[in-house]
Design an enzyme around this catalytic site. Structure first.
Site, PDB file in Angstrom:
ATOM      1  N   GLU A 261       0.849  -1.191   0.000  1.00 58.33           N
ATOM      2  CA  GLU A 261       0.000   0.000   0.000  1.00 58.33           C
ATOM      3  C   GLU A 261       0.880   1.234   0.000  1.00 58.33           C
ATOM      4  O   GLU A 261       1.984   1.222   0.549  1.00 58.33           O
ATOM      5  CB  GLU A 261      -0.900   0.044   1.254  1.00 58.33           C
ATOM      6  N   CYS A 262       0.369   2.324  -0.569  1.00 58.34           N
ATOM      7  CA  CYS A 262       1.143   3.566  -0.536  1.00 58.34           C
ATOM      8  C   CYS A 262       1.018   4.256   0.819  1.00 58.34           C
ATOM      9  O   CYS A 262       1.791   5.147   1.135  1.00 58.34           O
ATOM     10  CB  CYS A 262       0.689   4.505  -1.647  1.00 58.34           C
TER      11      CYS A 262
END
Ligand code: SF4
Length: 271
Positions: A261-262
């Site tokens: 995930e960012c």
């Protein structure tokens, strides 16, 4: 830094934002605030989230508009879910402020989709950029960070920018779905997003990938042509690859690393 603003979209810098209320307002919905939420607000959000479990995404978006507009915003990476939400927003409240985190590393096909959406709906997604260009950023760090420290790169070029873009807002919408990953499986339809101090609304949380694509085809919603080339989830080009048959939908993101995930949707950031 804001690069482009639609004639239909208010520029956030000149957007007539009402003073944010710290306490829940009278009315039928919860009211968020850019400060820690009260126990009453959190309880109200949980009630609304449960109630909306059986609503359609369009009904959830209509509720979000009714409850929070104009202090409602939406962040999109032009994924199929985001395109679908824009499709509904254009019908419900096209003045909703929609933005994209333009890291400088996006695919040309992704940016071109913005133009197709504008032509179709008259709704121009604002491009929100970091303070530094890619060239300046890489010069500062002795080269790209995406291959050495992607968490820092995502923080600088996405999370910090989203924090700036949502200043003065009370709620933001995203297109995450529970079936995208184990982490996203815990997403609520309405929750408090502790990272950004905003109410977070995920109208498609309980939709499947099949649900999304079925409607995109049926309604002829514009989508990123890279999806037809095996890219099931599309982010920045250095951190995205196409996936092979049988691979997870998000297997092409930060492939070969532990990162999934960012950070925008990482759970543990919400109440
Ligand atoms: Fe940087 Fe990759 Fe994150 Fe984009 S996805 S901000 S290139 S680390």
């Amino acid at each position: 830094m804001t690069s482009t603003v639609s004639s239909a979209m208010p520029n956030p810098t000149s957007f007539p934002l009402p003073v944010i209320a710290a306490a829940p307002a009278a009315g039928n919905g919860p009211v968020g605030a850019n400060e820690p939420p009260s126990a009453e607000l959190l309880a109200n959000l949980a009630v609304q989230s449960q109630r909306l479990e059986t609503a359609t995404p369009r009904e959830i978006i209509a509720w979000a508009v009714e409850t929070y507009f104009p202090e409602l915003t939406m962040a999109t990476a032009f994924g199929p879910e985001g395109c679908l939400i824009i499709h509904w927003l254009a019908q419900i409240e096209p003045r909703t402020y929609v933005f994209n985190l333009e890291t400088g590393y996006q695919f040309p096909e992704t940016l071109a989709l913005r133009d197709r959406i504008a032509q179709r709906y008259g709704l121009v997604v604002d491009l929100r950029q970091p303070d530094t260009t890619v060239e300046q950023y890489e010069a500062q760090h002795g080269g790209p960070l995406y291959n050495r420290n992607p968490d820092q790169c995502c923080f600088d070029r996405k999370i910090r920018v989203l924090q700036q873009a949502t200043t003065g807002m009370r709620a933001w919408m995203s297109g995450i779905r529970r079936d995208q990953s184990p982490d996203r499986a815990k997403a609520s339809i309405v929750s408090w997003d502790k990272k950004f101090n905003l109410v977070k609304i995920s109208p498609l949380a309980n939709w499947t990938k099949q649900d999304v694509w079925k409607l995109i085809v049926a309604e002829d919603v514009p989508y990123n042509p890279l999806h037809d080339q095996g890219y099931t989830s599309i982010g920045c080009w250095p951190c995205t690859r196409s996936v092979m048959f049988g691979e997870d939908e998000r297997a092409g993101r930060w492939s070969g690393t532990a990162k999934t995930e960012c950070g925008l949707h990482t759970l543990g950031d919400k109440e």
